[in-house]
Design an enzyme around this catalytic site. Sequence first.
Site, mmCIF file in Angstrom:
data_model
loop_
_atom_site.group_PDB
_atom_site.id
_atom_site.type_symbol
_atom_site.label_atom_id
_atom_site.label_comp_id
_atom_site.label_asym_id
_atom_site.label_seq_id
_atom_site.Cartn_x
_atom_site.Cartn_y
_atom_site.Cartn_z
ATOM 1 N N TYR A 129 0.799 -1.285 0.137
ATOM 2 C CA TYR A 129 -0.058 -0.003 0.003
ATOM 3 C C TYR A 129 1.014 1.224 0.068
ATOM 4 O O TYR A 129 1.702 1.434 0.843
ATOM 5 C CB TYR A 129 -0.961 0.065 1.337
ATOM 6 C CG TYR A 129 -1.643 1.301 1.335
ATOM 7 C CD1 TYR A 129 -2.866 1.308 0.382
ATOM 8 C CD2 TYR A 129 -1.714 2.168 2.148
ATOM 9 C CE1 TYR A 129 -3.554 2.315 0.450
ATOM 10 C CE2 TYR A 129 -2.615 3.225 2.395
ATOM 11 C CZ TYR A 129 -3.583 3.356 1.482
ATOM 12 O OH TYR A 129 -4.392 4.655 1.465
ATOM 13 N N ASP A 217 9.358 3.077 0.447
ATOM 14 C CA ASP A 217 8.058 3.675 1.127
ATOM 15 C C ASP A 217 8.300 3.350 2.564
ATOM 16 O O ASP A 217 8.093 2.131 3.113
ATOM 17 C CB ASP A 217 6.687 3.228 0.580
ATOM 18 C CG ASP A 217 5.629 3.767 1.323
ATOM 19 O OD1 ASP A 217 5.765 4.341 2.496
ATOM 20 O OD2 ASP A 217 4.423 3.591 0.802
ATOM 21 N N LYS A 245 3.401 9.025 9.168
ATOM 22 C CA LYS A 245 2.922 8.304 10.284
ATOM 23 C C LYS A 245 4.059 8.586 11.519
ATOM 24 O O LYS A 245 3.503 9.730 11.981
ATOM 25 C CB LYS A 245 2.922 6.682 10.386
ATOM 26 C CG LYS A 245 1.770 6.150 9.200
ATOM 27 C CD LYS A 245 1.456 4.885 9.280
ATOM 28 C CE LYS A 245 -0.006 4.711 8.435
ATOM 29 N NZ LYS A 245 0.180 4.022 7.186
HETATM 30 C C1 PLP Z 1 -0.225 4.792 5.795
HETATM 31 C C2 PLP Z 1 0.572 4.266 4.406
HETATM 32 C C3 PLP Z 1 0.747 5.251 3.643
HETATM 33 C C4 PLP Z 1 -0.019 6.334 3.257
HETATM 34 O O1 PLP Z 1 -0.314 7.218 4.296
HETATM 35 P P1 PLP Z 1 -1.256 8.325 4.796
HETATM 36 O O2 PLP Z 1 -0.834 9.277 5.780
HETATM 37 O O3 PLP Z 1 -2.289 7.498 5.346
HETATM 38 O O4 PLP Z 1 -1.638 8.880 3.646
HETATM 39 C C5 PLP Z 1 1.589 5.096 2.493
HETATM 40 N N1 PLP Z 1 2.501 3.930 2.461
HETATM 41 C C6 PLP Z 1 2.314 3.061 3.467
HETATM 42 C C7 PLP Z 1 3.349 1.972 3.497
HETATM 43 C C8 PLP Z 1 1.720 3.143 4.635
HETATM 44 O O5 PLP Z 1 1.531 2.014 5.421
#
Ligand code: PLP
Length: 411
Positions: A129, A217, A245
Amino acid sequence: MIPGGVDSPVRSFRSVGGTPYTVVRGSGAYVDDVEGHRYLDFVQSYGASLLGHAHPDVVRVLSDAVGEGTTFGAPTPGEVLLAEAITSRVPGLEQVRLVSSGTEAVMSAVRLARGATGRERIVKFDGCYHGHSDALLVAGGSGVAQMGLPGSAGVTEGAVRDTVVAPYNEVPTLDDSIAAVLVEPVAANMNLVAPVEGFLAGLRAECDRVGALLIFDEVITGFRLAPGGAGEFYSVIPDLWCFGKVIGGGLPVGAFGGSREVMKSLAPLGPVYQAGTLSGNPLATAAGVAVLNHMRPEHYVELSNRVQNFAQQLREAIESSGLYAQTPVVGPLMGLYLSREPFAPPRNFDEAKVVCENGLYRHFFHAMLLRGFALAPGAYEILFLSMAHTDADLRRTVVRAAEAAKETAQS
Ligand SMILES: *Cc1c(COP(=O)(O)O)cnc(C)c1O
């Protein structure tokens, strides 16, 4: 008023059934709901909370900052401090641009990679994701997987034409049409899938071979896995990093960055445009700096050890109750898979799906919730422990998980 009652679909109980609890406050490892129930919280805002809810350091800096004004549309010292806190901890990272979410961070990093290489195609991995931007929703894990959606309605074919999806843990063969390879260095949105030996190094080598950029990411792994994130943990240095996060200390922040050389393609220095009214927001940067400054290397060791023990005990408790479990651990990241048959830890999305779709998790989830333990309401999420979870909290969890597993086994 709010479609589905939630502002982010993963919060709904769609995949586990029932109605979400509404949180009125949190403190440390616990949250309280409107009906007066208290839960030991393993959601921790899906990883945004590392110190636990309402940590005194964070509360203090926010109280101080709020009276000074909350947004200006001009540079502030706070954003420099957060950028410094991030770049000084991550080996190889020289500059970051702050944004307001993980989605924005990844979306902007991909644009930058395309702009810097003059190439259009990107590779992502099945079940990873990367936020909800159009080009990256395809084959996303987390809520996208929970809802059983192939991607999303409203995303045009054109938007995903240049997104190539590959299976996780296999190094794809690239060519010189590829601008970037985007990966969760530890996949934490298809439950937990660790990178196999050589996967990340293989991606690095294959990107170098064709001149593509490697994007980590690290929205989950950043400042949770290790002080320097996954790059440090695995000794593989990407070209671009995305964060979110943890770095916001519970407020909306994201960041993306790389070397000076790559980042000079970004406006105002270069042709790749990216902007944000609330980017580098003083409250968010103050909270983020407080969290990063609080965390010492030994805290990471402490949290990792605690998670390691917990994972092993939880697995044994579940298995003594008539189910099979895998509780894979990477540093302080922990997954939980349940099955009626013996199975190996999944290595990719196809394998994760087989286990996550077996219907057991929803029983276990509700059995735990009834006992006062809040796991994420979806089989594709991981467990997030904070620095505030104590050994006593976890011992209690293990005891009650054995009961919950027994009920689940009999369901
Ligand atoms: C949560 C998440 C995102 C998106 O972050 P948001 O602050 O919810 O937009 C992108 N990449 C990873 C791996 C994530 O866990």
